[in-house]
Design an enzyme around this catalytic site. Structure first.
Site, mmCIF file in Angstrom:
data_model
loop_
_atom_site.group_PDB
_atom_site.id
_atom_site.type_symbol
_atom_site.label_atom_id
_atom_site.label_comp_id
_atom_site.label_asym_id
_atom_site.label_seq_id
_atom_site.Cartn_x
_atom_site.Cartn_y
_atom_site.Cartn_z
ATOM 1 N N HIS A 324 0.859 -1.184 0.000
ATOM 2 C CA HIS A 324 0.000 0.000 0.000
ATOM 3 C C HIS A 324 0.895 1.233 0.000
ATOM 4 O O HIS A 324 1.684 1.447 0.924
ATOM 5 C CB HIS A 324 -0.931 -0.002 1.212
ATOM 6 C CG HIS A 324 -2.013 -1.032 1.120
ATOM 7 N ND1 HIS A 324 -2.529 -1.684 2.220
ATOM 8 C CD2 HIS A 324 -2.680 -1.535 0.041
ATOM 9 C CE1 HIS A 324 -3.468 -2.536 1.827
ATOM 10 N NE2 HIS A 324 -3.573 -2.464 0.511
ATOM 11 N N ARG A 326 0.822 4.463 0.476
ATOM 12 C CA ARG A 326 0.875 5.539 1.464
ATOM 13 C C ARG A 326 1.531 5.128 2.776
ATOM 14 O O ARG A 326 1.827 5.981 3.616
ATOM 15 C CB ARG A 326 -0.538 6.038 1.742
ATOM 16 C CG ARG A 326 -1.461 4.995 2.371
ATOM 17 C CD ARG A 326 -2.901 5.467 2.361
ATOM 18 N NE ARG A 326 -3.826 4.480 2.908
ATOM 19 C CZ ARG A 326 -5.147 4.593 2.843
ATOM 20 N NH1 ARG A 326 -5.681 5.648 2.245
ATOM 21 N NH2 ARG A 326 -5.933 3.667 3.357
ATOM 22 N N GLU A 327 1.763 3.842 2.959
ATOM 23 C CA GLU A 327 2.278 3.340 4.232
ATOM 24 C C GLU A 327 3.805 3.378 4.234
ATOM 25 O O GLU A 327 4.490 2.362 4.221
ATOM 26 C CB GLU A 327 1.731 1.929 4.474
ATOM 27 C CG GLU A 327 0.209 1.916 4.575
ATOM 28 C CD GLU A 327 -0.408 0.523 4.539
ATOM 29 O OE1 GLU A 327 0.345 -0.471 4.606
ATOM 30 O OE2 GLU A 327 -1.644 0.430 4.432
ATOM 31 N N ARG A 378 -3.081 4.825 -2.222
ATOM 32 C CA ARG A 378 -2.970 3.485 -1.643
ATOM 33 C C ARG A 378 -2.689 2.396 -2.682
ATOM 34 O O ARG A 378 -1.926 1.462 -2.429
ATOM 35 C CB ARG A 378 -4.285 3.162 -0.915
ATOM 36 C CG ARG A 378 -4.468 1.716 -0.454
ATOM 37 C CD ARG A 378 -5.863 1.551 0.140
ATOM 38 N NE ARG A 378 -6.237 0.170 0.362
ATOM 39 C CZ ARG A 378 -6.168 -0.463 1.539
ATOM 40 N NH1 ARG A 378 -5.693 0.170 2.591
ATOM 41 N NH2 ARG A 378 -6.565 -1.719 1.667
ATOM 42 N N HIS A 447 2.845 -3.504 6.990
ATOM 43 C CA HIS A 447 1.810 -2.519 6.677
ATOM 44 C C HIS A 447 1.768 -1.485 7.797
ATOM 45 O O HIS A 447 2.492 -1.578 8.782
ATOM 46 C CB HIS A 447 0.433 -3.198 6.595
ATOM 47 C CG HIS A 447 0.230 -4.068 5.396
ATOM 48 N ND1 HIS A 447 -0.701 -3.798 4.419
ATOM 49 C CD2 HIS A 447 0.823 -5.230 5.023
ATOM 50 C CE1 HIS A 447 -0.677 -4.741 3.497
ATOM 51 N NE2 HIS A 447 0.244 -5.628 3.844
ATOM 52 N N TYR A 449 -1.643 1.159 9.566
ATOM 53 C CA TYR A 449 -1.115 1.323 10.896
ATOM 54 C C TYR A 449 -2.048 0.656 11.893
ATOM 55 O O TYR A 449 -3.163 0.261 11.542
ATOM 56 C CB TYR A 449 -0.975 2.818 11.226
ATOM 57 C CG TYR A 449 -2.282 3.579 11.281
ATOM 58 C CD1 TYR A 449 -2.894 3.848 12.501
ATOM 59 C CD2 TYR A 449 -2.912 4.006 10.119
ATOM 60 C CE1 TYR A 449 -4.089 4.541 12.565
ATOM 61 C CE2 TYR A 449 -4.106 4.692 10.172
ATOM 62 C CZ TYR A 449 -4.700 4.954 11.393
ATOM 63 O OH TYR A 449 -5.894 5.623 11.447
ATOM 64 N N TYR A 499 -10.700 -6.775 10.467
ATOM 65 C CA TYR A 499 -11.859 -6.814 9.573
ATOM 66 C C TYR A 499 -11.622 -7.881 8.509
ATOM 67 O O TYR A 499 -10.498 -8.339 8.303
ATOM 68 C CB TYR A 499 -12.115 -5.456 8.914
ATOM 69 C CG TYR A 499 -10.900 -4.774 8.327
ATOM 70 C CD1 TYR A 499 -10.241 -5.293 7.214
ATOM 71 C CD2 TYR A 499 -10.414 -3.591 8.885
ATOM 72 C CE1 TYR A 499 -9.138 -4.671 6.678
ATOM 73 C CE2 TYR A 499 -9.302 -2.957 8.355
ATOM 74 C CZ TYR A 499 -8.668 -3.500 7.250
ATOM 75 O OH TYR A 499 -7.567 -2.880 6.722
ATOM 76 N N GLU A 522 1.063 -4.865 11.198
ATOM 77 C CA GLU A 522 0.572 -3.492 11.076
ATOM 78 C C GLU A 522 1.352 -2.636 12.071
ATOM 79 O O GLU A 522 1.132 -2.694 13.283
ATOM 80 C CB GLU A 522 -0.928 -3.424 11.367
ATOM 81 C CG GLU A 522 -1.803 -4.087 10.313
ATOM 82 C CD GLU A 522 -2.071 -3.188 9.118
ATOM 83 O OE1 GLU A 522 -1.642 -2.016 9.143
ATOM 84 O OE2 GLU A 522 -2.717 -3.658 8.156
#
Length: 563
Positions: A324, A326-327, A378, A447, A449, A499, A522
């Site tokens: 991803h 933006r991470e 992302r 990943h 956060y 999730y 994460e």
């Protein structure tokens, strides 16, 4: 404040029992400890008095904590000195913060400006023959052992050195030869164009503009500099002075919180692939760098293989990051792991146990786009149907693809793609893992956060057959991170603690490629949206997380390594 034990003490002094907020107390003390170490190399012990000195009751910091209710209470034991430890000489208490020169003795005054002491146009201009001056050029060229030693090293290796960079402060400019004259060197166009590229890269990262030119044009003339000598005598065509930004009272005392910002703006532009290639060049005995293919926009996806013996058929730990875009903390974590495995000899045992295959950026197109156009982008950058761009690469792997937690809307951040493995980046990873799956025993993907240690499954609340083992390992990893000062991680399967998300890389690694142990880590968040922790948090996050990676390495080595 006290002296002379060189330690940071928190409550309690009367008992080994620790206060309720010990994690916060210890973490802050370790931050202070690390800052002191960075500044002057001193190592302070951290703990409470009974554990590192001796029990003491009735102390002010115990009272402040337990009675006055001040949650952060410390005793700072400064270094000692003198005959009894408490009589530190005055010269040691306050040193000259703005000293510029060396410390060699002169007839009346100490020190020589080493950047006026090199034997090229020595003493010509912008240098002083007076000992008292801050730009004193010395009694003769190379009078200083520091400059003489550096010149010998450069001459010895001059056939291999292609660029010389000397870092100074505080004028915010990129300077090439010459300093003694406005006359430009023969390769001035080459020097200028490369400096402009560096200037533009810094502007791209944070908007700061560095001036480009030579000293007489930008600042003032100066002779006898290392840069001019390297270019004019040692024959190294590309020689620069990088003047970093200033700050503080006199320009040379940049506040600590600004130092990380300046370092980030300079080095953010260094390409990750270049870093990997340099490691391969300088550590050929343990590092191999390979391409696993190219991204949608043609960027080279390089993986680093770290092994003390590539022919030993050891178990492999595969790590990827940056799926991803933006991470940003995820690639930073991968690079820190690489750095610790390659350049920290204290971790050599981890190479004896397992081989490490690390892909720092799985989604290089999106990562670049998040740096240049849209910070919180992302997805990948492949062209989708309609006007929307990109697929969520972590919903595109071909194991229970297109089930819960993914979207059919091409404009959604969790768009699953038109079909499984539609994204070339995922296909490249798939091919690599499948070709090495007999040896890969652990799959890790970084990943952010949220402080989660997640294992499969993401597509269902059902647990995998080895969930007890997965949970147990994760608990040990979490304990190591907390012990290093990090925050607690929530542990469990993706669907049950976070999730539902189908088409994830960790589910595919375990369910399709057959890798027994697979995790998503994460990392902690920060900043306005959680994905942009400030530069000041990056080092603490990666440093606190690495002990958890050590736990993974030791477990895989013990379980699957040679008996």
């Amino acid at each position: 404040m006290h002296s002379a034990r060189k330690c940071l003490l928190y409550p309690f002094g009367y008992t080994k029992r620790l206060p309720p907020n010990i994690k916060l107390l210890h973490r802050l003390a370790v931050d202070v400890q690390n800052s002191i170490n960075i500044v002057n190399g001193n190592n302070y012990n951290v703990g409470n008095a009974p554990n590192i000195l001796k029990p003491t009751s009735g102390t002010s910091h115990d009272w402040a904590y337990a009675v006055a209710g001040i949650g952060l209470s410390y005793a700072l034991e400064l270094p000692g000195g003198g005959t009894k430890g408490f009589d530190l000489p005055a010269t040691e208490i306050l040193r000259d913060r703005f000293w510029r020169k060396t410390r060699s003795p002169g007839k009346r005054f100490k020190g020589v400006d080493p950047n006026r002491n090199f034997d090229f146009k020595w003493k010509k201009t912008g240098a002083s023959s007076k000992e008292k001056s801050g730009v004193y050029c010395g009694p003769r060229p190379f009078s200083e052992p520091e400059t003489a030693s550096l010149s010998q090293i450069i001459i010895k290796h001059s056939s291999h050195i292609k660029l010389y960079l000397t870092i100074h402060s505080c004028e915010k400019c990129i300077i090439y030869p010459y300093g003694f004259t406005k006359r430009l060197p023969l390769n001035a166009i080459q020097l200028h164009n490369l400096a402009i590229e560096v200037q533009q890269e810094i502007i791209r990262v944070n908007g700061n503009k560095y001036l480009v030119g030579n000293s007489p044009t930008l600042l003032k003339p100066s002779s006898g500099s290392s840069r001019d000598w390297v270019h004019g005598v040692a024959g190294i065509d590309l020689a620069y002075t990088l003047e970093l930004p200033g700050g503080g009272i006199r320009g040379f005392d940049l506040p600590a919180n600004d130092i990380i910002r300046v370092v980030t703006e300079i080095f953010e532009g260094i390409k990750i692939n270049d870093y990997l290639d340099n490691l391969a060049l300088n550590h050929r005995d343990i590092v191999t760098v390979k391409s696993i293919g190219r991204s949608y926009e043609g960027r080279n996806m390089k993986i680093i293989q770290i092994s003390s013996n590539p022919n030993a058929n050891k178990p492999v730990i595969f790590i990827d990051a940056g799926i991803h875009a933006r991470e940003w903390i995820a690639p930073a974590m991968a690079l820190y792991v690489i750095n610790q495995l390659v350049e920290n000899s204290g971790n050599a045992h981890l190479l004896d146990l397992v081989d490490w295959h690390i892909l720092p950026v799985l989604n290089p197109d999106g990562y670049e786009y998040s740096h240049t156009r849209e910070r919180f982008w992302r997805k990948t950058r492949s062209i989708s149907a309609g006007s929307c761009v990109g697929t969520d690469a972590n919903r595109n792997f071909g194991f229970h693809w297109g089930e819960g937690g993914s979207s059919s809307n091409a404009c959604s951040d969790t768009y699953k793609g038109p079909y499984a493995f539609s994204e070339v980046e995922g296909r490249n990873v798939k091919s690599y893992i499948e070709s090495n799956k007999q040896r890969i025993k652990l799959y890790l993907t970084f990943h952010s956060y949220g402080n989660y240690l997640l294992y499969p499954w993401g597509y269902t609340s059902a647990l995998p057959e080895n969930h007890v083992e997965l949970q147990s390992i994760a608990e040990d990893v979490n304990a190591a991170i907390v012990q290093a000062g990090g925050d607690e991680y929530t542990i469990g399967s993706s669907t049950n603690v976070l999730y539902i998300a189908s088409g994830g890389s960790d589910d595919w690694a375990k369910g399709a490629a057959g890798v027994q142990l697979a995790y998503t880590i994460e990392l902690p968040g920060g900043g306005a949206q959680g994905f942009d922790p400030p530069p000041s948090l990056i080092t603490p996050i990666v440093r606190e997380t690495f002990p958890g990676i050590v736990v993974y390495g030791e477990y895989i080595g013990q379980k699957f390594g040679r008996k």
